[in-house]
Design a protein around this motif. Structure first.
Motif, PDB file in Angstrom:
ATOM      1  N   GLU A 137       0.811  -1.216   0.000  1.00 56.77           N
ATOM      2  CA  GLU A 137       0.000   0.000   0.000  1.00 56.77           C
ATOM      3  C   GLU A 137       0.846   1.269   0.000  1.00 56.77           C
ATOM      4  N   ALA A 138       2.030   1.196   0.630  1.00 57.67           N
ATOM      5  CA  ALA A 138       2.937   2.351   0.722  1.00 57.67           C
ATOM      6  C   ALA A 138       4.310   1.821   1.100  1.00 57.67           C
ATOM      7  N   PHE A 139       5.326   2.266   0.384  1.00 58.77           N
ATOM      8  CA  PHE A 139       6.670   1.735   0.590  1.00 58.77           C
ATOM      9  C   PHE A 139       7.700   2.817   0.327  1.00 58.77           C
ATOM     10  N   THR A 140       8.971   2.449   0.363  1.00 59.36           N
ATOM     11  CA  THR A 140      10.071   3.393   0.169  1.00 59.36           C
ATOM     12  C   THR A 140      11.003   2.883  -0.930  1.00 59.36           C
ATOM     13  N   PHE A 141      11.987   3.708  -1.268  1.00 62.09           N
ATOM     14  CA  PHE A 141      13.003   3.264  -2.221  1.00 62.09           C
ATOM     15  C   PHE A 141      13.760   2.054  -1.700  1.00 62.09           C
ATOM     16  N   LYS A 142      13.989   1.995  -0.398  1.00 65.61           N
ATOM     17  CA  LYS A 142      14.752   0.884   0.195  1.00 65.61           C
ATOM     18  C   LYS A 142      13.950  -0.401   0.241  1.00 65.61           C
ATOM     19  N   THR A 143      12.620  -0.282   0.232  1.00 65.08           N
ATOM     20  CA  THR A 143      11.750  -1.456   0.350  1.00 65.08           C
ATOM     21  C   THR A 143      10.670  -1.441  -0.728  1.00 65.08           C
ATOM     22  N   PRO A 144      11.052  -1.383  -1.993  1.00 65.00           N
ATOM     23  CA  PRO A 144      10.039  -1.265  -3.045  1.00 65.00           C
ATOM     24  C   PRO A 144       9.198  -2.533  -3.178  1.00 65.00           C
TER      25      PRO A 144
END
Length: 162
Positions: A137-144
């Motif tokens: 639902e929502a993530f970051t560059f480190k945890t795509p």
């Protein structure tokens, strides 16, 4: 690149002074150039703007010093290249001059191609990331996370500006 989905992003920051304060002038004076760089970057799809060419006049939070930036890209790699491997990175490295540190300031998520996220939608994704950590639902560059129609997950992109 994915076919039916694009990557949406929100990043927010709490300014150290109002956008018209001389302390913020160098940041404000470079917004048009950085936005033009984004728009000319491979994989760029859309960016949120207010009355002007940026979103500095949009008050999406109760705190008037919180600035919002939202955009849509074809892929994690395309956004990562703009953020970390273009002239944009020089301004990222200087963000502490203009913004207070925040724990939860950026979220990525997949959105149907052709959809332009609203600030409310983007803020909800940011809150989801803060509450649950990285998920589809929502993530970051480190945890795509992969797009719903992706054959392979995207590779992580580490913050090269820390």
């Amino acid at each position: 690149m994915t076919g039916g989905f694009h990557l949406a992003q929100i990043n927010v920051g709490r300014l150290k002074a109002s956008i018209d304060d001389p302390q913020i002038a160098e940041f404000k004076d470079n917004l048009d150039a950085i936005n033009a760089l984004a728009e000319g970057s491979p994989g760029f799809v859309w960016r949120f703007t207010g009355e002007g060419n940026n979103a500095t006049d949009v008050q999406a939070f109760d705190d008037p010093l919180i600035a919002i930036n939202m955009s849509v890209w074809e892929s994690v790699a395309a956004l990562g290249a703009f953020v970390y491997r273009s002239e944009h990175v020089a301004f990222m490295r200087r963000r502490r001059e203009w913004f207070h540190e925040m724990d939860n300031f950026m979220a990525l998520w997949w959105t149907p191609a052709g959809h332009s996220p609203t600030p409310e939608e983007a803020i909800a994704r940011l809150a989801t990331l803060g509450r649950l950590g990285p998920t589809s639902e929502a993530f970051t560059f480190k945890t795509p996370h992969p797009a719903p129609d992706a054959a392979h997950p995207p590779l992580p992109i580490l913050d090269e500006c820390a």
